[in-house]
Structure formats: structure tokens, C-alpha cells
Design a protein around this motif. Structure first.
Motif, PDB file in Angstrom:
ATOM      1  N   VAL A  64       0.854  -1.186   0.000  1.00 51.34           N
ATOM      2  CA  VAL A  64       0.000   0.000   0.000  1.00 51.34           C
ATOM      3  C   VAL A  64       0.892   1.240   0.000  1.00 51.34           C
ATOM      4  N   CYS A  65       0.248   2.419  -0.049  1.00 52.67           N
ATOM      5  CA  CYS A  65       0.915   3.681  -0.364  1.00 52.67           C
ATOM      6  C   CYS A  65       2.077   4.046   0.553  1.00 52.67           C
ATOM      7  N   SER A  66       1.765   4.361   1.814  1.00 55.45           N
ATOM      8  CA  SER A  66       2.784   4.898   2.721  1.00 55.45           C
ATOM      9  C   SER A  66       3.964   3.950   2.910  1.00 55.45           C
ATOM     10  N   PRO A  67       3.735   2.662   3.166  1.00 57.63           N
ATOM     11  CA  PRO A  67       4.868   1.763   3.369  1.00 57.63           C
ATOM     12  C   PRO A  67       5.894   1.795   2.237  1.00 57.63           C
ATOM     13  N   THR A  68       5.435   1.698   0.994  1.00 67.42           N
ATOM     14  CA  THR A  68       6.387   1.708  -0.113  1.00 67.42           C
ATOM     15  C   THR A  68       7.161   3.017  -0.159  1.00 67.42           C
ATOM     16  N   ARG A  69       6.501   4.129   0.094  1.00 65.68           N
ATOM     17  CA  ARG A  69       7.173   5.431   0.040  1.00 65.68           C
ATOM     18  C   ARG A  69       8.303   5.528   1.051  1.00 65.68           C
ATOM     19  N   ALA A  70       8.097   4.916   2.212  1.00 67.62           N
ATOM     20  CA  ALA A  70       9.168   4.907   3.209  1.00 67.62           C
ATOM     21  C   ALA A  70      10.358   4.088   2.734  1.00 67.62           C
ATOM     22  N   THR A  71      10.097   2.957   2.066  1.00 71.24           N
ATOM     23  CA  THR A  71      11.196   2.075   1.663  1.00 71.24           C
ATOM     24  C   THR A  71      12.100   2.713   0.621  1.00 71.24           C
ATOM     25  N   ILE A  72      11.548   3.554  -0.233  1.00 74.10           N
ATOM     26  CA  ILE A  72      12.368   4.243  -1.239  1.00 74.10           C
ATOM     27  C   ILE A  72      13.397   5.128  -0.551  1.00 74.10           C
ATOM     28  N   LEU A  73      12.979   5.778   0.511  1.00 80.17           N
ATOM     29  CA  LEU A  73      13.847   6.727   1.203  1.00 80.17           C
ATOM     30  C   LEU A  73      14.892   6.045   2.071  1.00 80.17           C
ATOM     31  N   THR A  74      14.527   4.940   2.723  1.00 81.68           N
ATOM     32  CA  THR A  74      15.370   4.368   3.773  1.00 81.68           C
ATOM     33  C   THR A  74      16.135   3.114   3.388  1.00 81.68           C
ATOM     34  N   GLY A  75      15.711   2.421   2.317  1.00 78.79           N
ATOM     35  CA  GLY A  75      16.345   1.155   1.971  1.00 78.79           C
ATOM     36  C   GLY A  75      15.994   0.026   2.920  1.00 78.79           C
ATOM     37  N   VAL A  83       6.356   2.685   9.940  1.00 81.13           N
ATOM     38  CA  VAL A  83       5.286   2.895   8.976  1.00 81.13           C
ATOM     39  C   VAL A  83       4.545   1.575   8.803  1.00 81.13           C
ATOM     40  N   ASP A  84       3.485   1.398   9.603  1.00 80.13           N
ATOM     41  CA  ASP A  84       2.776   0.123   9.631  1.00 80.13           C
ATOM     42  C   ASP A  84       1.672   0.053   8.586  1.00 80.13           C
ATOM     43  N   PHE A  85       1.053   1.180   8.288  1.00 80.28           N
ATOM     44  CA  PHE A  85      -0.086   1.191   7.368  1.00 80.28           C
ATOM     45  C   PHE A  85      -0.261   2.595   6.828  1.00 80.28           C
ATOM     46  N   VAL A  86      -1.429   2.915   6.286  1.00 79.68           N
ATOM     47  CA  VAL A  86      -1.685   4.242   5.728  1.00 79.68           C
ATOM     48  C   VAL A  86      -2.610   5.019   6.659  1.00 79.68           C
ATOM     49  N   TYR A  87      -2.550   6.323   6.546  1.00 77.70           N
ATOM     50  CA  TYR A  87      -3.370   7.205   7.360  1.00 77.70           C
ATOM     51  C   TYR A  87      -4.212   8.093   6.440  1.00 77.70           C
ATOM     52  N   ASP A 400      16.022  -1.005  -2.852  1.00 78.44           N
ATOM     53  CA  ASP A 400      17.370  -1.021  -3.426  1.00 78.44           C
ATOM     54  C   ASP A 400      17.852   0.361  -3.848  1.00 78.44           C
ATOM     55  N   PHE A 401      16.959   1.331  -3.876  1.00 79.29           N
ATOM     56  CA  PHE A 401      17.339   2.657  -4.385  1.00 79.29           C
ATOM     57  C   PHE A 401      18.437   3.280  -3.528  1.00 79.29           C
ATOM     58  N   LEU A 402      18.225   3.380  -2.222  1.00 79.17           N
ATOM     59  CA  LEU A 402      19.228   3.998  -1.355  1.00 79.17           C
ATOM     60  C   LEU A 402      20.559   3.255  -1.380  1.00 79.17           C
ATOM     61  N   PRO A 403      20.610   1.918  -1.222  1.00 80.65           N
ATOM     62  CA  PRO A 403      21.909   1.241  -1.281  1.00 80.65           C
ATOM     63  C   PRO A 403      22.639   1.461  -2.607  1.00 80.65           C
ATOM     64  N   THR A 404      21.890   1.558  -3.695  1.00 77.55           N
ATOM     65  CA  THR A 404      22.529   1.804  -4.995  1.00 77.55           C
ATOM     66  C   THR A 404      23.148   3.187  -5.035  1.00 77.55           C
ATOM     67  N   VAL A 405      22.403   4.188  -4.568  1.00 75.37           N
ATOM     68  CA  VAL A 405      22.938   5.549  -4.516  1.00 75.37           C
ATOM     69  C   VAL A 405      24.169   5.594  -3.621  1.00 75.37           C
ATOM     70  N   MET A 406      24.113   4.919  -2.486  1.00 73.86           N
ATOM     71  CA  MET A 406      25.243   4.933  -1.552  1.00 73.86           C
ATOM     72  C   MET A 406      26.495   4.329  -2.179  1.00 73.86           C
ATOM     73  N   GLU A 407      26.328   3.228  -2.921  1.00 71.89           N
ATOM     74  CA  GLU A 407      27.497   2.633  -3.570  1.00 71.89           C
ATOM     75  C   GLU A 407      28.053   3.561  -4.643  1.00 71.89           C
ATOM     76  N   MET A 408      27.166   4.182  -5.402  1.00 71.44           N
ATOM     77  CA  MET A 408      27.634   5.065  -6.469  1.00 71.44           C
ATOM     78  C   MET A 408      28.418   6.250  -5.921  1.00 71.44           C
TER      79      MET A 408
END
Length: 554
Positions: A64-75, A83-87, A400-408
Motif C-alpha cells: 500500500v501507499c505509505s509503506p512503499t514510500r518509506a522504503t524508497i527513502l530508507t532502503g 510505517v505500519d499502514f496508511v493514514y 534497493d534505491f538507497l543502497p545503490t545511490v550509496m554505492e555510487m
């Protein structure tokens, strides 16, 4: 006009730039490169362009919405950072979100670029636009019963965003009485997704340190196609940024095509006429008004993505910019009792409940089956991806977005977070060798992936899953209501992508191993909640198949 190799500027900053394009509630089978109904020439052409990799086993970090958005930022898996669910709180004039997202300030992708090269990614170089859905924009939210958690407190230094869900057309038309004449509600015929019921001011906000609360909002109505607003916002951002010849990091989170999806009448007519959509198959009824709104919404999104990609190239950034495209989960509306939404007879492209297609996958939004979280995925990075365009079936995820940026950028998390768990992996090795790359031959070994769904109403059953290579463990489902779906299940996705054949009885040893791996991951998540992010609601994470919570098993 489709996106293609045009003659644009070729100069580029020495340091890489990063762009994440996130669409909303769109299925794995919705774009035309995967046999979708809407024709999406820009995304299709980009996926086939030199320097691009089409990821067919790509996953949203949440269902669902909020959970995925957090994962992009934090890896990290979203449960780790509270972030357990949406509000439901789309209108800041009615409610200030009390949303707990990483209160201990988990390191984010914005932090990564600003830590690595603070002068190069300075000032306005880290930009968020579109749907945030991770908390309140007010910098003094606590005084209003909320919790400050905006793009500006999670690594971005410039924003042009909505609080959360908003219509895809004329979204702020109810913010002023004189704007109401602009309102378009499509097949809904009335305001939708406004709580409490009535009128809502779904408005864009941006950073303004001179304004009350540190942010200010739009003072003019938004256009009929909201994706064009976001494409224009990014274009204006990049035009300003290019004058400094410095790199950037940006995330554009579209409202397309979350409910309420509302397309223009012209876009719907073009779809119905077969100009921008596949026509219904012989024997099928004409598209409903709801379906036309959805499919036309997809073509509007495709057009906006084309504009953004052309803008990146026009200002000389394309070759040295890593661009990601994904959606935050599968399409809306599940199909009980088995979670199989597509008709098995003569109409394979028409889902039973609503528009949107997860293709051959089982389940949709909120589900632990693949259709809930296996989503469209494209990454381009011409300076690293060589040998034309590529398709890979190796597993990747928004985490994977954050770890990829960090390696680059060769940057590490702050010392006090070096030991914190990280679920994502850098996909830079995959991008450099997409044809022959396989996770199992890396030092990290076979790819694993934890999956979870939790509803804000605790009476709704949770869903849990775990991937290890081709094997998939599933425990709980939103869409499958029969008894066998509420017990642990086992699938081999290499042989059964649609998760139709439960192998738990045939391979009890593999199920036992997968259950052990899942429990190890679950305990790791519990540790993150208690010892790393220190979530206030840390003891509300239930152990699968048990009434006990994680605080009771530590």
C-alpha cells in the motif's frame, strides 16, 4: 509524441544525478510492454532504449501507499521505521497528520547525497514533488496534535507536494468557492476520498521559511491533468538547477492512477476510439466509464513521463542520471474468494472487480501474493548500462534505491546507524551486467525479500510473505478467504508465477526452511522497531498466526 533519441544537449555534471518516478496503484500488467490495455509509447520506448533495463521481477517495498514510500527513502522494510499502514488525512485544514515515520530520523537517500557531496547537492538540489503520504508538512505540527514528518525533515531541501491521496484532475478545485466551477469528478460524479465526507482542499504545498508553519500552499487552481502539473514542476526545478551545472536528486510521486482517477473527456474519447488503448476483444462489452477513466489516466501518466525524460535530456543530464520508475503496489480491488481477478474464459484482459491488471499474477493491492507487490520496474543509467537495452528477471525492489545511490557515491550511513538492518541491496552490479548477472553468484548469495501487509483496522487480517530465490512463503491474504489461504503456503515462482499451486504438503522441508528464514527476518524487524527507530507503537506488530505481539516474544 513518444520518447525517442532526439538531439539534445550532451553536457552533464561530473557527478551523477538521481530521479525516482513513482506511479500509484498500477499493476504489473498495465503498461503496453506487458500487454496492457492502455497504450504507453513513452514508457515502452524508454524501456527499450540503450542504457535501460526492464525489471520484470521488481517489487514495491510495501503493498500500500505509505509503506512503499518509506522504503524508497530508507532502503529498509517499512515496519522497521514505524510505517505500519496508511493514514487518512489529505486536507491540512481539517487534520494535521499524527504519522510516526522514523522518529529517530533514519538515514535517507536525501541524506546520502547531501552527506557525500554537500556543496554539489546544495540548496535546491534535492527535490520532492507529488504525493508524500508520510506525515505532516507543518514544522510545528506537534502544537496541532500531529507529528512533523515532511520531505524537509527526511532529507529533501525543496518540495512541491500534497499531503497524501488527491484526485488526478483539478485536485484543489474545492479550496476556494470561485474555483468550484473547475471541478471534474469523472465517473465518480462527486468528491471522492475526502474524510470526513464533504469538501476537501487537496492542495500542493512547498517550502517557505517565511510562511507560518514553514510551508505555504497553492493560490491558484490545478489543471485537469495533474500529471502535467508535476511534469511542469520538475521541468521548472531542472531548468533552475541546470544553470548551476550541478547534479540533483529528485522524486516525483504521481497521483496517477490512485482513486479517484479522473481523466479528461478527450483522453477518454481517444481511448474508446482505439487511438490510445487496445479496443475490447471480440465479444467483450465496450469499456465502462470507470475503465475509460483508468486507461486514459495511464496514457496521461505515460505522456508526463515522456515530458520528464525529454527534460532530463534537454538539460544535458540524461547520460549521467540514474532514473528509476515503479509503482507503489498493485492495482486496486481484489477478487475473493481466491484472489484471482482475471476471467479465465474468453476475456483475459478484463478484471472482474475494477480496471487495472496484475497480468498473470495472483492478488492485487494489499495482498501478499505477487500481484500486490510485483510491479512495473524500469531503470536507466546510460553511463553504466552498456550493450543496448536489457530485460532481467532478477529480483529488485524499491528498497534497493538507497543502497545503490550509496554505492555510487561511496557514502556510508552515520556511525550511530552503521549496524542498523538494511533490506535493500545495491543493483549497480546488475545494471553493469544485466545480461549475465545473477544474485546467487554474488557474495551476498540468493536474494531474499520480506513482505508484509497491515491494516489500520486491527480486525483485518495481516498478510506475511518471504521470498528466497524462486521460493515464496505466504501466510495470510486479503483476497483469498478460503481456509487453506489462511495457513502457511509455499510456491515456486519459477514454475508457478501465478501462485496457483501450493507446494507446502509436497515439500515440508522447504516450507520449514522458509518459515525459519521468515522468523529470523521477523525478529530482525522487531529489533529495529524497538532498538533502532524506537517506534511508539512497536508492540503492535503481531506474530503471524498468533495473538502475541513482537514485544512479547523478545
Amino acid at each position: 509524441m513518444s520518447y525517442s533519441n532526439s538531439n539534445y544537449a550532451t553536457h552533464s555534471p561530473a557527478l551523477p544525478s538521481f530521479l525516482f518516478l513513482l506511479a500509484d496503484d498500477i499493476g504489473w500488467g498495465d503498461f503496453s510492454y506487458n500487454n496492457g490495455t492502455a497504450l504507453t509509447p513513452n514508457i515502452d520506448a524508454w524501456a527499450k532504449r540503450d542504457g535501460s533495463v526492464l525489471l520484470q521481477d521488481f517489487h514495491s517495498g510495501g503493498t500500500v501507499c505509505s509503506p512503499t514510500r518509506a522504503t524508497i527513502l530508507t532502503g529498509r522494510h517499512h515496519f522497521r521505521d514505524c510505517v505500519d499502514f496508511v493514514y487518512g488525512c489529505s486536507d491540512m485544514s481539517q487534520c494535521v497528520p499524527n504519522f510516526e515515520f522514523a522518529p529517530s530520523k533514519t538515514f535517507t537517500v536525501g541524506d546520502a547525497v547531501r552527506t557525500a557531496f554537500p556543496e554539489e547537492y546544495d540548496g535546491n538540489g534535492v527535490f520532492f514533488a507529488g504525493k508524500w503520504h508520510l506525515g505532516s508538512f507543518f514544522n510545528d505540527s506537534e502544537a496541532y496534535g500531529g507529528t512533523t514528518s515532511s520531505p524537509l525533515t527526511h532529507g529533501f531541501n525543496k518540495m512541491n507536494a500534497t499531503i497524501e491521496v488527491a484526485p488526478t484532475a483539478t485536485l484543489n478545485c474545492q479550496c476556494k468557492a470561485e474555483w468550484k466551477k473547475h471541478c471534474k469528478f469523472g465517473h465518480y460524479h462527486k468528491p471522492n476520498h475526502c474524510f470526513p465526507e464533504g469538501e476537501c482542499c487537496f492542495n500542493y504545498w512547498w517550502d517557505d521559511p517565511m510562511a507560518p508553519h514553514g510551508v505555504t500552499n497553492l493560490t491558484w487552481p490545478t489543471p485537469l491533468d495533474d500529471s502535467l502539473y508535476l511534469a511542469d514542476a520538475f521541468s521548472r526545478f531542472l531548468e533552475e538547477r541546470s544553470s548551476s551545472e550541478k547534479p540533483f536528486l529528485a522524486q516525483i510521486s504521481f497521483h496517477h492512477c490512485h482513486i479517484p482517477f479522473i481523466a479528461s473527456e478527450k483522453a477518454k474519447r481517444d481511448c474508446a476510439a482505439g487511438k490510445t488503448c487496445r479496443l475490447p476483444e471480440k465479444g467483450e462489452p465496450l469499456y465502462t466509464d470507470q475503465e475509460l477513466d483508468y486507461y486514459a489516466c495511464l496514457t496521461e501518466l505515460d505522456n508526463a513521463v515522456g515530458i520528464i525524460l525529454r527534460t532530463v535530456q534537454e538539460y544535458g543530464y540524461y547520460n549521467n542520471t540514474m532514473v528509476w520508475f515503479a509503482t507503489d503496489n498493485g492495482p486496486e480491488h481484489n477478487c475473493p474468494p481466491l484472489g484471482i481477478c482475471q476471467k479465465a474464459d474468453t476475456h483475459p484482459h478484463r478484471p472482474v472487480e475494477g480496471p487495472g491488471s496484475s497480468g498473470p499474477l495472483r492478488g492485487r493491492k494489499r495482498d501478499i501474493y505477487e500481484g500486490g507487490h510485483r510491479v512495473p520496474g524500469v531503470v536507466s543509467y546510460p553511463s553504466e548500462v552498456r550493450g543496448g537495452n536489457h530485460i532481467t528477471w532478477e529480483t529488485a525492489t524499491t528498497m534497493d534505491f538507497l543502497p545503490t545511490v550509496m554505492e555510487m557515491l561511496n557514502v556510508e550511513r552515520p556511525e550511530n546507524q552503521r549496524t542498523w538492518a538494511m533490506d535493500g541491496r545495491s543493483i549497480l552490479p546488475l545494471l553493469r551486467n544485466p545480461t549475465n548477472f545473477t544474485w546467487k553468484e554474488t557474495t551476498e548469495g540468493v536474494r531474499s525479500l520480506g513482505i508484509a501487509y497491515r491494516h489500520h483496522d486491527r480486525k483485518v487480517a495481516d498478510g506475511w510473505g518471504f521470498r528466497f530465490g524462486p521460493w515464496k512463503y505466504v501466510h495470510g491474504s486479503m483476497s483469498c478467504t478460503v481456509a487453506e489461504c489462511q495457513r502457511p503456503q509455499l510456491y515456486n515462482l519459477d514454475d508457478d508465477l501465478g501462485e496457483r499451486h501450493d507446494l507446502s504438503a509436497k515439500h515440508p522441508d522447504i516450507l520449514a526452511n522458509m518459515t525459519t528464514q521468515f522468523n529470523q527476518w521477523f525478529h530482525s524487524v522487531s529489533k529495529s522497531r524497538h532498538e533502532e527507530s524506537k517506534c511508539r507503537l512497536a508492540d503492535l506488530l503481531p506474530l503471524p498466526g498468533s495473538s502475541r505481539t513482537d514485544s512479547e516474544i523478545n
